[in-house]
Design a protein around this motif. Structure first.
Motif, short mmCIF file in Angstrom:
data_model
loop_
_atom_site.label_atom_id
_atom_site.label_comp_id
_atom_site.label_asym_id
_atom_site.label_seq_id
_atom_site.Cartn_x
_atom_site.Cartn_y
_atom_site.Cartn_z
N ALA A 186 0.87 -1.18 0.00
CA ALA A 186 0.00 0.00 0.00
C ALA A 186 0.91 1.23 0.00
O ALA A 186 2.09 1.15 0.36
CB ALA A 186 -0.90 0.01 1.23
N VAL A 187 0.36 2.36 -0.38
CA VAL A 187 1.14 3.60 -0.43
C VAL A 187 0.60 4.56 0.64
O VAL A 187 -0.61 4.78 0.73
CB VAL A 187 1.06 4.25 -1.83
N ILE A 188 1.52 5.10 1.43
CA ILE A 188 1.12 6.07 2.46
C ILE A 188 0.58 7.32 1.76
O ILE A 188 1.24 7.90 0.90
CB ILE A 188 2.30 6.44 3.37
N THR A 189 -0.63 7.71 2.15
CA THR A 189 -1.26 8.89 1.55
C THR A 189 -1.06 10.14 2.41
O THR A 189 -1.22 11.25 1.92
CB THR A 189 -2.77 8.66 1.33
N VAL A 196 8.79 -0.15 3.14
CA VAL A 196 9.70 -0.65 2.12
C VAL A 196 10.76 0.40 1.78
O VAL A 196 11.91 0.06 1.48
CB VAL A 196 8.92 -1.07 0.85
N ASN A 197 10.42 1.67 1.86
CA ASN A 197 11.34 2.73 1.46
C ASN A 197 12.50 2.94 2.44
O ASN A 197 13.61 3.24 2.02
CB ASN A 197 10.59 4.06 1.27
N ASP A 232 5.57 6.72 0.51
CA ASP A 232 6.29 5.51 0.88
C ASP A 232 5.40 4.28 0.68
O ASP A 232 4.18 4.34 0.88
CB ASP A 232 6.73 5.55 2.34
N VAL A 233 6.01 3.18 0.33
CA VAL A 233 5.31 1.91 0.15
C VAL A 233 5.44 1.11 1.45
O VAL A 233 6.54 1.00 2.01
CB VAL A 233 5.92 1.12 -1.04
N VAL A 234 4.31 0.56 1.93
CA VAL A 234 4.31 -0.19 3.18
C VAL A 234 3.62 -1.54 3.00
O VAL A 234 2.80 -1.73 2.10
CB VAL A 234 3.62 0.58 4.33
N ILE A 235 3.99 -2.45 3.89
CA ILE A 235 3.32 -3.74 4.01
C ILE A 235 2.68 -3.76 5.39
O ILE A 235 3.35 -3.49 6.39
CB ILE A 235 4.31 -4.90 3.84
N ILE A 236 1.38 -4.03 5.43
CA ILE A 236 0.62 -4.02 6.69
C ILE A 236 0.30 -5.47 7.03
O ILE A 236 -0.35 -6.17 6.24
CB ILE A 236 -0.67 -3.19 6.53
#
Length: 114
Positions: A13-16, A49-50, A83-87
């Motif tokens: 997902a991308v942090i908004t 991820v970033n 930033d790209v994240v994994i939840i």
């Protein structure tokens, strides 16, 4: 005996937004929460991820179809918009069930949409 396993995750997902002045947590589009089989107030791990940051917090419901993925409170220091994240959420299961266990994995599309 029970072991902790991957229950579900929202992958990339991308942090908004990041809101430092909120109490804490991660606000996530309710559609993503439902698709992943997660629950509001559930303990989660957020892996950025970033920058390699890894935090534990809990989920807050964001508007359905909004695409929101917002780091709140102190967590806002661990990532920024884009930033790209994994939840990730974990669960306890009996070791006998673990061999056949399959987690739910959601791969959001652009805008954090299903």
């Amino acid at each position: 005996m029970q072991i902790q396993v991957l229950k579900s995750k929202v992958h990339r997902a991308v942090i908004t937004e990041a809101n430092l002045n909120y109490v804490g947590s991660l606000t996530l589009d309710q559609d993503l929460i439902d698709a992943a089989g997660m629950f509001v107030n559930e303990k989660i791990q957020v892996v950025n991820v970033n920058n390699g940051e890894r935090i534990e917090t809990y989920l807050i419901s964001g508007g359905r179809g909004s695409g929101v993925c917002c780091l709140n409170g102190p967590a806002a220091r661990k990532g920024m918009e884009g930033d790209v994240v994994i939840i990730i959420s974990y669960g306890l299961i009996d070791v006998k069930e673990a061999k056949d266990w399959q987690p739910v994995v959601v791969f959001p599309k652009e805008g954090n949409r299903l």
